[in-house]
Design a protein around this motif. Structure first.
Motif, PDB file in Angstrom:
ATOM      1  N   ASN A 242       0.835  -1.205   0.000  1.00 38.76           N
ATOM      2  CA  ASN A 242       0.000   0.000   0.000  1.00 38.76           C
ATOM      3  C   ASN A 242       0.869   1.255   0.000  1.00 38.76           C
ATOM      4  N   THR A 243       0.329   2.328  -0.568  1.00 37.75           N
ATOM      5  CA  THR A 243       1.024   3.609  -0.577  1.00 37.75           C
ATOM      6  C   THR A 243       0.177   4.650   0.157  1.00 37.75           C
ATOM      7  N   HIS A 244       0.785   5.805   0.440  1.00 40.07           N
ATOM      8  CA  HIS A 244       0.084   6.836   1.213  1.00 40.07           C
ATOM      9  C   HIS A 244      -1.000   7.543   0.417  1.00 40.07           C
ATOM     10  N   ASP A 245      -1.038   7.345  -0.898  1.00 35.64           N
ATOM     11  CA  ASP A 245      -2.119   7.945  -1.676  1.00 35.64           C
ATOM     12  C   ASP A 245      -3.249   6.939  -1.928  1.00 35.64           C
ATOM     13  N   ASP A 246      -3.309   5.900  -1.061  1.00 37.36           N
ATOM     14  CA  ASP A 246      -4.409   4.926  -1.061  1.00 37.36           C
ATOM     15  C   ASP A 246      -4.512   4.107  -2.341  1.00 37.36           C
TER      16      ASP A 246
ATOM     17  N   ARG B 254       9.545   6.387   0.955  1.00 38.07           N
ATOM     18  CA  ARG B 254       8.615   7.153   1.785  1.00 38.07           C
ATOM     19  C   ARG B 254       7.184   7.132   1.247  1.00 38.07           C
TER      20      ARG B 254
ATOM     21  N   ASN C  24       7.582   4.814  10.195  1.00 44.48           N
ATOM     22  CA  ASN C  24       7.710   3.397  10.511  1.00 44.48           C
ATOM     23  C   ASN C  24       8.697   2.693   9.596  1.00 44.48           C
TER      24      ASN C  24
ATOM     25  N   LYS D 109       2.711   8.615  10.224  1.00 43.52           N
ATOM     26  CA  LYS D 109       2.479   7.620   9.186  1.00 43.52           C
ATOM     27  C   LYS D 109       3.726   7.344   8.347  1.00 43.52           C
ATOM     28  N   LEU D 110       4.707   8.241   8.405  1.00 40.25           N
ATOM     29  CA  LEU D 110       5.882   8.088   7.566  1.00 40.25           C
ATOM     30  C   LEU D 110       7.106   7.661   8.354  1.00 40.25           C
TER      31      LEU D 110
ATOM     32  N   LYS E 182      -6.401  -1.300  -3.298  1.00 38.93           N
ATOM     33  CA  LYS E 182      -5.312  -1.362  -2.330  1.00 38.93           C
ATOM     34  C   LYS E 182      -5.493  -2.633  -1.506  1.00 38.93           C
TER      35      LYS E 182
ATOM     36  N   HIS F   8       5.580   4.413   0.557  1.00 40.78           N
ATOM     37  CA  HIS F   8       4.930   3.182   1.002  1.00 40.78           C
ATOM     38  C   HIS F   8       4.380   3.306   2.420  1.00 40.78           C
ATOM     39  N   LYS F   9       3.267   2.653   2.629  1.00 34.94           N
ATOM     40  CA  LYS F   9       2.583   2.699   3.923  1.00 34.94           C
ATOM     41  C   LYS F   9       2.776   1.354   4.607  1.00 34.94           C
TER      42      LYS F   9
END
Length: 267
Positions: free
Chosen positions: A15-19, A48, A260, A257-258, A91, A50-51
């Motif tokens: 998953n990425t931070h832009d869903d 960065r 981890n 969120k960034l 996602k 990636h979630k």
């Protein structure tokens, strides 16, 4: 799991931070298998975008913790994995399955897809189905009432107990009308409703094997060099704060969120 990678199921979706999600391709020869257990790991580099989260090593269950806190049959566990029919298309949407420890590792359990035919395992009544191989399985203390344990009050203790490898096989003999077993020894496979879980201390063995340690150190040096020359993305520039009365800037303060890191499976 090694049996998953040996079947060339080597593509990771993160998953990425832009869903949405990102695809990471790999080859089976890039993975490091455990010589004796159904485990396989891959050293990957995420950016960065990636979630993800990580499982710290101090949350790995040990035999000493089990003995100290009387962890065993009946205790609650859950795993996070891929429910194939509703796995998510835009996602990853992992699902959680819940259950209880049925047996702690003692004698090895039959495992038809392992090289030896057996696997040291927790037997867990997980109320699950096929398709969850490779899922992390956690112990959690849902209640302290009536337990002779020294677990701390407050936040629920959470430990990784191991990696699910599949359903423990169970065979039922085919019988004649008389009730006697079929003379040709025929049988049918039956769902035991038990999941097998490779103990986390076997994963730890693999993580600290000589070859893996050398590979990890080399990759960390390479990633550090790349990041040193990589400009910060816009969302992190705003986190750079000037020191009062000075032109020097502080170390970047990352949004939660960034901040981890990953040591866990991708779905």
């Amino acid at each position: 799991n090694r049996h998953v990678i040996s079947s060339d199921n080597c593509t990771l979706r993160v998953n990425t931070h832009d869903d949405v999600f990102d695809i990471l391709d790999s080859e089976s020869h890039e993975w490091e298998p455990h010589p004796d257990h159904d485990l396989c790991i891959l050293d990957i580099s995420l950016s960065r975008i990636h979630k993800f989260v990580h499982i710290p090593e101090n949350q790995f269950l040990t035999k000493e913790i089990m003995e100290k806190h009387f962890i065993g049959p009946g205790d609650g566990v859950f795993m996070v994995g891929r429910f194939i029919t509703v796995e998510g298309q835009q996602k990853n949407t992992p699902s959680a399955r819940f259950g209880n420890i049925s047996m702690v590792p003692a004698e090895k359990i039959p495992h038809p897809e392992n090289l030896s035919g057996y696997q040291e395992s927790f037997a867990v009544e997980m109320r699950s189905i096929s398709g969850y191989s490779g899922s992390p399985v956690f112990f959690y203390n849902d209640t302290l009432v009536g337990r002779p344990s020294q677990l701390p009050l407050g936040p629920k203790p959470l430990w990784l107990i191991g990696i699910e490898w599949g359903r423990i096989p169970h065979r039922e003999p085919v019988r004649l009308k008389s009730g006697k077993p079929h003379p040709e020894g025929l049988y049918i496979s039956h769902d035991s409703a038990m999941s097998g879980v490779v103990p986390v201390w076997r994963l730890q063995e693999l993580l600290y094997s000589e070859r893996v340690v050398k590979q990890r150190e080399a990759n960390m040096r390479r990633v550090a060099e790349q990041r040193a020359n990589q400009p910060l993305p816009p969302e992190l520039n705003s986190a750079m704060l000037d020191e009062p009365g000075s032109s020097a800037r502080r170390k970047p303060r990352l949004p939660p969120k960034l901040s981890n890191r990953l040591i866990c499976r991708s779905y």
